[in-house]
Design an enzyme around this catalytic site. Structure first.
Site, PDB file in Angstrom:
ATOM      1  CG  HIS A 159      28.586  24.946  42.114  1.00  0.00           C
ATOM      2  ND1 HIS A 159      29.190  25.843  43.179  1.00  0.00           N
ATOM      3  CD2 HIS A 159      28.742  23.823  42.505  1.00  0.00           C
ATOM      4  CE1 HIS A 159      29.205  24.742  44.204  1.00  0.00           C
ATOM      5  NE2 HIS A 159      28.801  23.654  43.906  1.00  0.00           N
ATOM      6  CG  ASP A 367      29.264  34.296  37.290  1.00  0.00           C
ATOM      7  OD1 ASP A 367      29.522  32.961  37.520  1.00  0.00           O
ATOM      8  OD2 ASP A 367      30.168  35.109  37.097  1.00  0.00           O
TER       9      ASP A 367
HETATM   10  P1  ADQ Z   1      33.609  30.515  38.784  1.00  0.00           P
HETATM   11  O1  ADQ Z   1      33.056  30.452  37.329  1.00  0.00           O
HETATM   12  O2  ADQ Z   1      34.959  29.846  38.758  1.00  0.00           O
HETATM   13  O3  ADQ Z   1      32.841  29.331  39.775  1.00  0.00           O
HETATM   14  P2  ADQ Z   1      33.462  32.674  40.895  1.00  0.00           P
HETATM   15  O4  ADQ Z   1      32.300  32.371  41.650  1.00  0.00           O
HETATM   16  O5  ADQ Z   1      33.640  33.897  40.427  1.00  0.00           O
HETATM   17  O6  ADQ Z   1      33.603  32.042  39.408  1.00  0.00           O
HETATM   18  O7  ADQ Z   1      34.639  31.999  41.429  1.00  0.00           O
HETATM   19  C1  ADQ Z   1      36.119  32.341  41.138  1.00  0.00           C
HETATM   20  C2  ADQ Z   1      36.974  31.822  42.417  1.00  0.00           C
HETATM   21  O8  ADQ Z   1      38.412  31.531  41.778  1.00  0.00           O
HETATM   22  C3  ADQ Z   1      37.019  32.716  43.358  1.00  0.00           C
HETATM   23  O9  ADQ Z   1      37.036  32.627  44.498  1.00  0.00           O
HETATM   24  C4  ADQ Z   1      38.396  33.753  42.983  1.00  0.00           C
HETATM   25  O10 ADQ Z   1      38.957  34.360  44.229  1.00  0.00           O
HETATM   26  C5  ADQ Z   1      39.212  32.684  42.285  1.00  0.00           C
HETATM   27  N1  ADQ Z   1      39.961  33.359  41.407  1.00  0.00           N
HETATM   28  C6  ADQ Z   1      39.630  34.183  40.129  1.00  0.00           C
HETATM   29  N2  ADQ Z   1      40.513  34.637  39.583  1.00  0.00           N
HETATM   30  C7  ADQ Z   1      41.725  34.229  40.165  1.00  0.00           C
HETATM   31  C8  ADQ Z   1      43.003  34.448  39.865  1.00  0.00           C
HETATM   32  N3  ADQ Z   1      43.719  35.279  38.983  1.00  0.00           N
HETATM   33  N4  ADQ Z   1      43.840  33.876  40.862  1.00  0.00           N
HETATM   34  C9  ADQ Z   1      43.412  33.317  41.832  1.00  0.00           C
HETATM   35  N5  ADQ Z   1      42.189  32.892  42.266  1.00  0.00           N
HETATM   36  C10 ADQ Z   1      41.161  33.593  41.302  1.00  0.00           C
HETATM   37  C11 ADQ Z   1      31.551  28.875  39.646  1.00  0.00           C
HETATM   38  C12 ADQ Z   1      30.398  29.591  38.957  1.00  0.00           C
HETATM   39  C13 ADQ Z   1      30.001  30.757  39.744  1.00  0.00           C
HETATM   40  C14 ADQ Z   1      29.824  30.326  41.410  1.00  0.00           C
HETATM   41  C15 ADQ Z   1      30.940  29.461  41.724  1.00  0.00           C
HETATM   42  C16 ADQ Z   1      30.649  28.878  43.123  1.00  0.00           C
HETATM   43  O11 ADQ Z   1      30.577  29.842  37.695  1.00  0.00           O
HETATM   44  O12 ADQ Z   1      28.999  31.322  39.212  1.00  0.00           O
HETATM   45  O13 ADQ Z   1      29.830  31.477  41.911  1.00  0.00           O
HETATM   46  O14 ADQ Z   1      31.416  28.392  40.792  1.00  0.00           O
HETATM   47  O15 ADQ Z   1      29.406  28.119  43.055  1.00  0.00           O
END
Ligand code: ADQ
Length: 463
Positions: A159, A367
């Site tokens: 990921h 990311d």
């Molecule tokens: P993350 O680093 O956690 O994921 P991201 O892909 O942006 O980053 O996912 C975050 C998730 O958490 C989103 O679904 C978002 O809605 C949720 N989220 C964020 N802030 C929130 C909040 N305050 N309350 C509730 N929910 C919240 C890792 C990798 C990424 C990759 C994903 C999936 O770092 O690059 O995209 O896995 O592979």
């Protein structure tokens, strides 16, 4: 049809409700939807620690899906999770050699936990299972399962980004990490750039061979390696933006803005997300565009994560200070420029926030993908969409090239993009949004999962 077995560090067990679910990260959100559709087993750490060294998995079942979780001892958590995974692999895979700590003992603990998981998982597996291992916590899982004689097709999906060889080589055991990928039948990466870094390592460092049919050979094994950009459930997220909780959040936020334009950031509190520099870019924007003062608000939602690791506590303090500094510098009795929220939201409420904003600032330094960028697009009102500003170093920028793509290291450039986004005419906003939305409709979470599983099944047939 064979059962799918998902193995990941954390398991979002179906009975989790309320806050636990709301906190689920990108990985959990994506996998949960995938398993619900196909049925199978989800295996991983419970998130709990125990004093008991003799442990067996706790198994629960909901519909067609079983969940099996194991507790870790405190020492295992320290070495495996807080140690090698979060203080070595995470920073390194995000190109942060300056933050990467390496301790041989932690690496041993990391391998030990993978071995422990594999031993218990092997007992739960059936002959025709497809095993799908996720993320940097579990790189050696395939190797450990093979050692126990696992005949099933085993796939891995990373990921995070996969760093170029120049960076990976700084890890003392880099070869072991790459070698562990060759125990799988399929190695999946987020983007073609990550795949290219993997290819480069294999060809340059260990004399391997990359073929045109997506296979890669090294260490006496041939595997498939491909990019599978992860996505969101686009339709479901768009519907969620129309739900009652979303509408309430939307109304509440709009009312609180009193006509100010909202710039939104939603990121886990993590140094890879470039939050400090995002705030500096917003400060630069306020410096250079005095006419915007009193008219825009940056709302940054940043739930804390990995609080046991010092760097995460430091970034939290740093952002609190920086917010105080910027707010102190620009606030008026009736206007505060930054609203900084250290909390998580239910997904529907998040959808309401996305829709209530005029601009989203997604500016990570690195990311793997960034699902927030995709969710933001999916939540927009088609006739009045907001503008996405996204870092070129987020995997999502490749697919969402109709966003305003910025370099997060360029403070003035991001400040310019904020200005451009705030002033973009409706026609251009709609054009950009429509094209991004059709990308997300074509590659949604189901397409991602099917693409991956199809490729994994194919390896089973050709083996
Ligand atoms: P993350 O680093 O956690 O994921 P991201 O892909 O942006 O980053 O996912 C975050 C998730 O958490 C989103 O679904 C978002 O809605 C949720 N989220 C964020 N802030 C929130 C909040 N305050 N309350 C509730 N929910 C919240 C890792 C990798 C990424 C990759 C994903 C999936 O770092 O690059 O995209 O896995 O592979």
């Amino acid at each position: 049809m064979s059962r799918i077995v998902v193995v990941s560090n954390r398991v979002a067990v179906a009975r989790d409700t309320g806050k636990t679910r709301a906190r689920a990260g990108g990985l959990a959100v994506a996998l949960e939807a995938a398993l619900r559709e196909s049925g199978g087993l989800w295996f991983g750490w419970s998130g709990e620690t125990t004093q008991n060294r003799h442990r067996a998995p706790k198994v629960t079942t909901s519909g067609q899906v079983s969940y099996a979780t194991l507790d870790l001892t405190r020492a295992e958590r320290a070495e495996y999770y807080n140690g090698f995974a979060n203080q070595t692999l995470w920073p390194l895979f995000h190109y942060r050699m300056d933050l990467t700590a390496y301790e041989r003992g932690q690496e041993k603990g990391y391998i030990g936990v993978n071995r422990f998981f594999a031993r218990h998982l092997a007992k739960l597996l059936r002959r025709d299972d497809l095993v799908w291992v996720h993320d940097f916590h579990l790189l050696p899982m395939g190797q450990e399962l093979r050692r126990l004689g696992a005949p099933y097709p085993i796939g891995f999906f990373l990921h995070t980004p996969f760093p170029p060889p120049e960076i990976l080589l700084t890890l003392p055991n880099h070869e072991a990490i790459v070698r562990s990928l060759f125990a799988y039948d399929l190695a999946g990466f987020q983007t073609p750039d990550d795949l290219r870094s993997f290819h480069e390592y294999v060809t340059r460092e260990v004399g391997g061979e990359v073929r045109r049919n997506s296979t890669v050979s090294a260490f006496g094994r041939t595997i498939r390696a491909q990019a599978f950009p992860i996505s969101i459930d686009t339709g479901e997220f768009a519907e969620m933006a129309e739900s009652e909780p979303a509408k309430r959040e939307y109304e509440r936020t709009r009312a609180s803005m009193r006509g100010h334009k909202l710039i939104l950031g939603v990121d886990r509190l993590d140094y890879s997300k470039g939050l400090h520099e995002k705030f500096l870019a917003f400060e630069r924007f306020l410096e250079r565009r005095a006419e915007s003062r009193g008219k825009v608000v940056l709302m940054q939602v940043a739930p804390p994560s990995r609080g046991d690791v010092a760097q995460y506590r430091e970034i939290r303090e740093d952002l609190e200070q920086l917010t105080g500094h910027i707010n102190g510098r620009f606030s008026e009795p009736d206007w505060v420029p930054i609203r900084y929220l250290n909390r998580s939201f239910q997904r529907a409420n998040l959808a309401g926030l996305y829709r209530a904003s005029r601009v989203a600032l997604v500016t990570p330094f690195r990311d793997g993908m960034n699902l927030v960028a995709k969710e933001f697009v999916a939540a927009q009102l088609p006739e009045e969409p907001a503008v996405l500003v996204v870092s070129r170093f987020a995997g999502a920028a490749r697919e969402l090239s109709d966003a305003l793509v910025v370099n997060p290291y360029d403070t003035d450039g991001v400040a310019d993009a904020i200005h451009r986004a705030l002033n973009m005419r409706r026609k251009e906003r709609i054009e950009r949004w429509s094209s991004m939305m059709s990308v997300l409709e074509n590659n949604d979470l189901t397409a991602w999962r099917r693409g991956y599983v199809r490729a994994l099944r194919r390896t089973a047939r050709t083996a």
